[in-house]
Write a protein that holds these residues in place. Structure first.
Motif, mmCIF file in Angstrom:
data_model
loop_
_atom_site.group_PDB
_atom_site.id
_atom_site.type_symbol
_atom_site.label_atom_id
_atom_site.label_comp_id
_atom_site.label_asym_id
_atom_site.label_seq_id
_atom_site.Cartn_x
_atom_site.Cartn_y
_atom_site.Cartn_z
ATOM 1 N N GLN A 182 38.333 32.869 40.345
ATOM 2 C CA GLN A 182 38.515 33.735 39.180
ATOM 3 C C GLN A 182 37.341 33.720 38.199
ATOM 4 O O GLN A 182 37.017 34.776 37.629
ATOM 5 C CB GLN A 182 39.820 33.374 38.458
ATOM 6 C CG GLN A 182 41.072 33.966 39.049
ATOM 7 C CD GLN A 182 41.603 33.228 40.266
ATOM 8 O OE1 GLN A 182 40.963 32.321 40.783
ATOM 9 N NE2 GLN A 182 42.773 33.613 40.733
ATOM 10 N N PRO A 183 36.676 32.595 37.956
ATOM 11 C CA PRO A 183 35.545 32.632 37.021
ATOM 12 C C PRO A 183 34.435 33.589 37.438
ATOM 13 O O PRO A 183 33.658 34.048 36.592
ATOM 14 C CB PRO A 183 35.054 31.180 37.018
ATOM 15 C CG PRO A 183 36.277 30.378 37.333
ATOM 16 C CD PRO A 183 37.018 31.210 38.342
ATOM 17 N N GLU A 184 34.360 33.908 38.725
ATOM 18 C CA GLU A 184 33.307 34.802 39.188
ATOM 19 C C GLU A 184 33.534 36.251 38.753
ATOM 20 O O GLU A 184 32.610 37.072 38.838
ATOM 21 C CB GLU A 184 33.194 34.707 40.717
ATOM 22 C CG GLU A 184 32.729 33.338 41.173
ATOM 23 C CD GLU A 184 32.726 33.185 42.686
ATOM 24 O OE1 GLU A 184 33.075 34.171 43.392
ATOM 25 O OE2 GLU A 184 32.380 32.089 43.174
ATOM 26 N N ILE A 185 34.739 36.566 38.293
ATOM 27 C CA ILE A 185 35.000 37.926 37.814
ATOM 28 C C ILE A 185 34.155 38.214 36.578
ATOM 29 O O ILE A 185 33.536 39.285 36.481
ATOM 30 C CB ILE A 185 36.501 38.119 37.506
ATOM 31 C CG1 ILE A 185 37.342 37.897 38.771
ATOM 32 C CG2 ILE A 185 36.763 39.508 36.918
ATOM 33 C CD1 ILE A 185 38.836 37.864 38.508
ATOM 34 N N ALA A 186 34.103 37.257 35.627
ATOM 35 C CA ALA A 186 33.376 37.520 34.381
ATOM 36 C C ALA A 186 32.935 36.264 33.640
ATOM 37 O O ALA A 186 31.876 36.255 33.020
ATOM 38 C CB ALA A 186 34.238 38.379 33.451
ATOM 39 N N VAL A 187 33.729 35.208 33.665
ATOM 40 C CA VAL A 187 33.471 34.058 32.796
ATOM 41 C C VAL A 187 32.203 33.309 33.183
ATOM 42 O O VAL A 187 31.435 32.877 32.313
ATOM 43 C CB VAL A 187 34.689 33.109 32.786
ATOM 44 C CG1 VAL A 187 34.347 31.788 32.097
ATOM 45 C CG2 VAL A 187 35.869 33.773 32.075
ATOM 46 N N LEU A 188 31.949 33.153 34.464
ATOM 47 C CA LEU A 188 30.771 32.396 34.882
ATOM 48 C C LEU A 188 29.487 33.056 34.384
ATOM 49 O O LEU A 188 28.589 32.389 33.854
ATOM 50 C CB LEU A 188 30.756 32.274 36.407
ATOM 51 C CG LEU A 188 29.813 31.231 37.000
ATOM 52 C CD1 LEU A 188 30.184 29.821 36.552
ATOM 53 C CD2 LEU A 188 29.812 31.328 38.521
ATOM 54 N N GLU A 189 29.402 34.351 34.523
ATOM 55 C CA GLU A 189 28.216 35.069 34.065
ATOM 56 C C GLU A 189 28.145 35.086 32.543
ATOM 57 O O GLU A 189 27.059 34.969 31.961
ATOM 58 C CB GLU A 189 28.219 36.495 34.610
ATOM 59 C CG GLU A 189 27.115 37.388 34.060
ATOM 60 C CD GLU A 189 25.708 36.851 34.329
ATOM 61 O OE1 GLU A 189 24.784 37.223 33.575
ATOM 62 O OE2 GLU A 189 25.522 36.058 35.274
#
Length: 331
Positions: A182-189
């Motif tokens: 899930q973090p790859e959707i938006a939070v990681l970036e």
């Protein structure tokens, strides 16, 4: 060798210790003296980032760290959390009101036997409190010297941005592993862009990638995995088949499955940290040894191709648990 990375104004080893399961979550915790020995061994090995929360064992986890490591306080970055509360009747709720957080910080400081928590998270988003009010309360705690920096756990990218604009945020903590993306959707970036550390909890997929769960794992009533869909009988056989291939990949590389899982997490960006938890000193040593391994990029890429959001069977949480999570989810 994977070098130190920045967290809350300090350079630390990018593999820290998640302390939760020393007190709660994955079955019965070990005897007290074994918990103390594990924490002492962690410091000996070079772990310098310990992560706890007021809710882990209803304060017992913080008290354990305070008792075991009070004389080593300068040797590690201490992170704790607030916001998840137990209501009358045992149901859980969320309270990040300024008054509740101020009280919680003082209670955590007392249990931890310290006058300063280096990194203090809001454990979940409180949708009843304006973000400027929540962040303002923690900014005042920073000004008072009670905490060094603040972070959030399981928040969406939009809410991370909103909070960061009120007062700079040090870290975002979210579940992240090969099978939880899930973090790859938006939070990681978003964290990379804003210069915020990203701290991955459950980086070994709640033990699924640790090389020890067989075809029919037996979880007791005190083990939270018993209620998680991916471990249920309708999903586990498919996931176990993937994991068997993953274990073979690790064996071919001459490393432990957990080490491959951790190396994959840390390869996702120089701002990424991982905080695996364990009650085993052998696993504690194995996890930290990941930092000294030289794993071929092709092996990490193969792990990525093998276990990911498209190949894993089942959601990470039940609908009831997912309702408390703000992090973006896949459709």
């Amino acid at each position: 060798m994977i070098p130190e990375r920045a967290l809350a104004g300090r350079m630390v080893a990018p593999i820290g210790l998640g302390c939760m399961n020393l007190s709660w979550a994955y079955g019965d915790p070990p005897p007290h003296d074994e918990k103390v020995r594990l924490l002492e061994r962690a410091i000996e090995l070079g772990y310098d980032h310990l992560d706890t929360s007021n809710i882990y064992g209803l304060g017992r986890n913080e008290s354990l760290i305070g008792e075991a490591l009070a004389d080593r306080r300068g040797d590690y970055l201490l992170a704790s959390k607030t916001g998840i509360v137990v209501k009358d009747g045992g149901a859980r709720g969320i309270d990040c009101s300024p008054q509740a957080m101020a009280r919680s910080i003082d209670e955590s400081l007392a249990r931890l036997k310290t006058d300063h928590i280096d990194l203090f998270y809001m454990h979940r988003l409180d949708r009843t409190v304006p973000i400027p009010d929540m962040v303002g309360a923690l900014a005042r705690a920073i000004e008072a010297g009670k905490i060094g920096a603040y972070g959030v756990s399981e928040w969406s990218a939009a809410h991370v941005r909103e909070a960061h604009a009120v007062h700079p945020m040090a870290a975002v903590q979210t579940e992240y592993s090969l099978w939880t993306r899930q973090p790859e959707i938006a939070v990681l970036e978003t964290t990379r862009e804003l210069g915020i550390a990203f701290v991955a909890f459950s980086p070994v997929a709640r033990g699924a990638l640790g090389g020890e769960l067989g075809d029919d794992p037996a979880f007791g009533d005190r083990d939270i995995r018993k209620g998680m869909p991916r471990f249920a009988e309708e999903h586990w056989p498919a996931n176990r088949a993937l994991i068997a291939r993953f274990e073979a990949l690790a064996a071919e590389a001459g490393i432990a499955p957990a080490q491959l899982a951790l190396a994959w997490v840390l390869a996702q960006g120089p701002h990424v940290h991982a905080i695996p938890g364990t009650t085993s000193i052998a696993h504690l040593e194995e996890n930290f040894a990941t930092l000294s391994l030289d794993i071929a990029p092709a092996t990490i890429a193969a792990a990525d191709d093998l276990i990911n959001q498209a190949t894993v069977s089942g959601p990470r949480y039940s609908p009831a648990m997912q309702a408390s999570i703000d992090t973006e989810d896949f459709a």
